[in-house]
Design a protein around this motif. Sequence first.
Motif, PDB file in Angstrom:
ATOM      1  N   GLU A  42       0.795  -1.347   0.127  1.00  0.00           N
ATOM      2  CA  GLU A  42      -0.177   0.101   0.284  1.00  0.00           C
ATOM      3  C   GLU A  42       0.754   1.007  -0.335  1.00  0.00           C
ATOM      4  O   GLU A  42       0.828   2.161  -0.165  1.00  0.00           O
ATOM      5  CB  GLU A  42      -1.097  -0.212   0.858  1.00  0.00           C
ATOM      6  CG  GLU A  42      -1.883  -0.739   1.677  1.00  0.00           C
ATOM      7  CD  GLU A  42      -2.812  -1.018   2.363  1.00  0.00           C
ATOM      8  OE1 GLU A  42      -2.066  -0.671   3.579  1.00  0.00           O
ATOM      9  OE2 GLU A  42      -3.617  -1.200   2.126  1.00  0.00           O
ATOM     10  N   THR A 133      -8.137  -9.800   7.802  1.00  0.00           N
ATOM     11  CA  THR A 133      -7.426 -10.125   7.089  1.00  0.00           C
ATOM     12  C   THR A 133      -7.087 -11.306   7.143  1.00  0.00           C
ATOM     13  O   THR A 133      -6.797 -12.145   7.937  1.00  0.00           O
ATOM     14  CB  THR A 133      -6.407  -8.782   7.485  1.00  0.00           C
ATOM     15  OG1 THR A 133      -7.105  -7.671   6.994  1.00  0.00           O
ATOM     16  CG2 THR A 133      -4.916  -8.910   7.001  1.00  0.00           C
ATOM     17  N   GLU A 153      -0.435 -10.397   2.515  1.00  0.00           N
ATOM     18  CA  GLU A 153      -1.007 -10.022   3.621  1.00  0.00           C
ATOM     19  C   GLU A 153      -2.553 -10.282   2.264  1.00  0.00           C
ATOM     20  O   GLU A 153      -1.749  -8.861   1.360  1.00  0.00           O
ATOM     21  CB  GLU A 153      -1.132  -9.320   4.485  1.00  0.00           C
ATOM     22  CG  GLU A 153      -2.566  -8.519   5.393  1.00  0.00           C
ATOM     23  CD  GLU A 153      -1.833  -7.191   5.663  1.00  0.00           C
ATOM     24  OE1 GLU A 153      -1.462  -7.115   7.509  1.00  0.00           O
ATOM     25  OE2 GLU A 153      -1.335  -6.222   5.846  1.00  0.00           O
ATOM     26  N   HIS A 155      -6.022  -7.605   2.566  1.00  0.00           N
ATOM     27  CA  HIS A 155      -7.466  -7.300   2.794  1.00  0.00           C
ATOM     28  C   HIS A 155      -9.078  -7.849   2.396  1.00  0.00           C
ATOM     29  O   HIS A 155      -8.469  -8.633   1.443  1.00  0.00           O
ATOM     30  CB  HIS A 155      -7.311  -5.487   2.636  1.00  0.00           C
ATOM     31  CG  HIS A 155      -5.618  -5.109   3.339  1.00  0.00           C
ATOM     32  ND1 HIS A 155      -5.800  -4.982   4.739  1.00  0.00           N
ATOM     33  CD2 HIS A 155      -5.574  -4.820   2.778  1.00  0.00           C
ATOM     34  CE1 HIS A 155      -4.869  -4.141   4.712  1.00  0.00           C
ATOM     35  NE2 HIS A 155      -4.052  -3.621   3.240  1.00  0.00           N
ATOM     36  N   GLY A 161      -1.459  -6.233   1.406  1.00  0.00           N
ATOM     37  CA  GLY A 161      -1.185  -5.188   2.037  1.00  0.00           C
ATOM     38  C   GLY A 161       0.375  -5.450   2.620  1.00  0.00           C
ATOM     39  O   GLY A 161       0.665  -4.546   1.383  1.00  0.00           O
TER      40      GLY A 161
END
Length: 177
Positions: A42, A133, A153, A155, A161
């Motif tokens: 991000e 998550t 990861e 979201h 993420g």
Amino acid sequence: MTSATEPPTAAMIAPFPPETIAGFLAFCAGDWLSLRSRFSLEEASAEARQAEQEEVSWHSSERGELQVTYLAPEGDGEPGGLEITPPSGGSHRLLFLPDGGFQGHAPDGAVSTGRWQLWPDGSLELTSERAGTSVQERIWFTKANLRLRSSVEHHPDGRPGRASFSSEIRRVSRPAS
């Protein structure tokens, strides 16, 4: 799990790559020198939009020692578990179940659950979810003393993420002279 066992013997960790979850977990035991790179996908995307043509630094790397202890199974047919102590301290326990589930116990008392799958190529995939998550981690050995880990990861809306990649070299002590 009541206590950690002695380091695995050669009989416990053969063949290579490990073919069972219990063998894989026993193979993980040891002291590891780790180099981990972390990425915030991000932040990278936002920084790239702002910088446009400039070089963007969007990752961090850290070196450290990681201690992994194999936890003997409590019952017949169970694979056992791992106690993982990172350089910052505070042990994290993962207890594996024969049905493909696992439970994680963090130093702060948080408990997580997930699923594991040992693939035919000898890699272990862990999938867990917390507050929508999901995290998918893959661990594999390229050599008996070289372990690689990747983690991504996601979201709840599917956006990625954070991600990390670690290369870990097993610390081998010299024989007594």
